[in-house]
Design a protein around this motif. Structure first.
Motif, short mmCIF file in Angstrom:
data_model
loop_
_atom_site.label_atom_id
_atom_site.label_comp_id
_atom_site.label_asym_id
_atom_site.label_seq_id
_atom_site.Cartn_x
_atom_site.Cartn_y
_atom_site.Cartn_z
N ARG A 155 -10.94 -70.81 75.93
CA ARG A 155 -10.70 -69.50 75.31
C ARG A 155 -10.40 -68.67 76.87
O ARG A 155 -11.26 -69.00 77.14
N LEU A 156 -9.72 -67.64 76.11
CA LEU A 156 -9.52 -67.19 77.69
C LEU A 156 -10.07 -66.07 77.49
O LEU A 156 -11.14 -65.33 78.76
N SER A 157 -10.94 -64.77 76.43
CA SER A 157 -11.85 -63.58 76.03
C SER A 157 -12.47 -63.75 75.04
O SER A 157 -11.92 -64.77 74.52
N ASP A 158 -13.17 -63.62 74.50
CA ASP A 158 -13.89 -63.61 72.77
C ASP A 158 -13.20 -63.05 72.74
O ASP A 158 -13.56 -62.82 71.05
N HIS A 159 -11.71 -62.59 72.83
CA HIS A 159 -11.47 -61.59 71.81
C HIS A 159 -10.39 -62.54 71.07
O HIS A 159 -9.79 -62.34 70.25
N GLU A 160 -10.34 -63.90 71.57
CA GLU A 160 -9.12 -65.00 71.34
C GLU A 160 -9.86 -65.56 70.18
O GLU A 160 -11.23 -66.22 70.11
#
Length: 73
Positions: free
Chosen positions: A45-50
């Protein structure tokens, strides 16, 4: 188990992960405070929002639908 051990983790998360592993053969990863982000990170993942894990999703799509043109994946 004492009441102090009744937590969301023990009642829901661990129980669900165990079931998915044992009954369905899924792989479970406990990544809390362990994931760094980026394309080569633990979950990709690129961020914890994905919330969709695109790396394993794409691998599954390619495995289940071999030979499709690249834009289809």
């Amino acid at each position: 188990m004492s009441p102090a051990h009744y937590t969301e983790d023990t009642l829901v998360q661990q129980t669900t992960a165990d079931y998915l592993q044992q009954q369905l053969g899924w792989e479970s990863v406990f990544a809390f405070n362990q994931e760094d982000f980026g394309p080569d990170s633990l979950l990709g993942r690129l961020s914890d929002h994905e919330v969709v894990l695109t790396r394993p999703l794409r691998a599954a799509l390619e495995r289940l639908n071999p030979g499709l043109p690249e834009p289809a994946y």
